[in-house]
Design a protein around this motif. Structure first.
Motif, PDB file in Angstrom:
ATOM      1  N   ALA A 184    -138.498 -65.491  94.173  1.00 24.44           N
ATOM      2  CA  ALA A 184    -138.348 -66.686  93.339  1.00 24.44           C
ATOM      3  C   ALA A 184    -137.718 -67.822  94.134  1.00 24.44           C
ATOM      4  O   ALA A 184    -138.055 -68.998  93.931  1.00 24.44           O
ATOM      5  CB  ALA A 184    -137.509 -66.364  92.109  1.00 24.44           C
ATOM      6  N   VAL A 185    -136.801 -67.495  95.030  1.00 30.32           N
ATOM      7  CA  VAL A 185    -136.194 -68.514  95.888  1.00 30.32           C
ATOM      8  C   VAL A 185    -137.261 -69.149  96.765  1.00 30.32           C
ATOM      9  O   VAL A 185    -137.326 -70.382  96.908  1.00 30.32           O
ATOM     10  CB  VAL A 185    -135.062 -67.905  96.738  1.00 30.32           C
ATOM     11  CG1 VAL A 185    -134.578 -68.891  97.799  1.00 30.32           C
ATOM     12  CG2 VAL A 185    -133.906 -67.476  95.848  1.00 30.32           C
ATOM     13  N   ALA A 186    -138.107 -68.327  97.367  1.00 28.45           N
ATOM     14  CA  ALA A 186    -139.183 -68.866  98.204  1.00 28.45           C
ATOM     15  C   ALA A 186    -140.119 -69.756  97.389  1.00 28.45           C
ATOM     16  O   ALA A 186    -140.556 -70.813  97.857  1.00 28.45           O
ATOM     17  CB  ALA A 186    -139.966 -67.718  98.842  1.00 28.45           C
ATOM     18  N   MET A 187    -140.415 -69.352  96.162  1.00 24.72           N
ATOM     19  CA  MET A 187    -141.320 -70.138  95.325  1.00 24.72           C
ATOM     20  C   MET A 187    -140.699 -71.471  94.929  1.00 24.72           C
ATOM     21  O   MET A 187    -141.369 -72.511  94.951  1.00 24.72           O
ATOM     22  CB  MET A 187    -141.714 -69.327  94.094  1.00 24.72           C
ATOM     23  CG  MET A 187    -142.574 -68.116  94.414  1.00 24.72           C
ATOM     24  SD  MET A 187    -142.980 -67.103  92.958  1.00 24.72           S
ATOM     25  CE  MET A 187    -143.598 -65.618  93.734  1.00 24.72           C
ATOM     26  N   THR A 188    -139.407 -71.466  94.572  1.00 26.63           N
ATOM     27  CA  THR A 188    -138.767 -72.725  94.181  1.00 26.63           C
ATOM     28  C   THR A 188    -138.630 -73.658  95.378  1.00 26.63           C
ATOM     29  O   THR A 188    -138.792 -74.878  95.242  1.00 26.63           O
ATOM     30  CB  THR A 188    -137.383 -72.484  93.550  1.00 26.63           C
ATOM     31  OG1 THR A 188    -136.552 -71.752  94.459  1.00 26.63           O
ATOM     32  CG2 THR A 188    -137.511 -71.696  92.262  1.00 26.63           C
ATOM     33  N   ARG A 189    -138.349 -73.118  96.546  1.00 32.46           N
ATOM     34  CA  ARG A 189    -138.250 -73.959  97.743  1.00 32.46           C
ATOM     35  C   ARG A 189    -139.601 -74.594  98.062  1.00 32.46           C
ATOM     36  O   ARG A 189    -139.667 -75.782  98.423  1.00 32.46           O
ATOM     37  CB  ARG A 189    -137.757 -73.132  98.925  1.00 32.46           C
ATOM     38  CG  ARG A 189    -136.302 -72.717  98.824  1.00 32.46           C
ATOM     39  CD  ARG A 189    -135.891 -71.831  99.990  1.00 32.46           C
ATOM     40  NE  ARG A 189    -134.470 -71.509  99.948  1.00 32.46           N
ATOM     41  CZ  ARG A 189    -133.844 -70.736 100.838  1.00 32.46           C
ATOM     42  NH1 ARG A 189    -134.536 -70.208 101.844  1.00 32.46           N
ATOM     43  NH2 ARG A 189    -132.554 -70.501 100.734  1.00 32.46           N
TER      44      ARG A 189
END
Length: 204
Positions: free
Chosen positions: A98-103
């Protein structure tokens, strides 16, 4: 981590990190990417597990300049295409995709495409909690009240309020959490066909 001859990756993909002993014994584990594809280095979250062959080495022994064996990026089904409106329902160290997606969504100027519900015991136990909070994620702490939200897992109403326009949901966490999250999403009205799950457990 610098990766030579690095291939482009989608948010949600992972790498296999392999350790090799002098006697050629090997141990390997999968680690999701936290970094955006445009970041100069790849970023992994390594949870140090007692007795974990790979995690203890990476946490306690590995130093800057060490060369590790990597294979990746891996996984196309559990990856975001950067265009489809998505909801991430993630728990514990499962927040990493999810962190990768939000970034990535932020870099593309479309932070509205990714909504996140992240679950942990408390703010100190949830990786990337501050970054996710700044990105507008719903943080659900099961053992600690924060602001007006009482302690407890996310509710059907909380999730349903985020589903408008969502076409795919990503669930990542322990097997127990994944089962809970799948049930919650379907109760909130999302088709099971739209749910993609990545679960993990203790290896030995």
């Amino acid at each position: 981590m610098h990766v030579e001859d690095r291939q482009r990756h989608r948010p949600g993909q992972h790498y296999l990190i392999r350790l090799r002993a002098p006697d050629d014994y090997t141990a390997q584990r999968s680690y999701s990417l936290a970094s955006d594809d445009d970041d100069p280095l790849v970023e992994f979250l390594v949870e140090r597990l007692p007795g974990g062959e790979v995690s203890e080495f990476l946490a306690d022994v590995a130093e800057v300049g060490d060369v590790l064996e990597l294979r990746g990026p891996i996984g196309r089904w559990f990856s975001w295409d950067t265009r489809t409106p998505a909801l991430c329902l993630v728990g514990g160290t499962g927040v990493v995709p999810a962190v990768a997606m939000t970034r990535t969504a932020r870099r593309l100027g479309r932070p509205d495409l990714v909504r996140v519900v992240a679950v942990g015991r408390g703010p100190d136990d949830l990786p990337y909690a501050d970054e996710l909070d700044r990105a507008g994620a719903t943080l659900a702490f099961t053992r600690q009240s924060v602001g007006e939200r009482p302690a407890g897992p996310p509710t059907r109403e909380e999730v349903a309020a985020l589903l408008d326009g969502v076409e795919v949901a990503f669930v990542c966490g322990s097997s127990r959490f994944a089962a809970f999250a799948e049930g919650l999403l379907t109760e909130a009205g999302l088709s099971p066909d739209a749910i993609r799950v990545e679960r993990f457990g203790v290896t030995g």
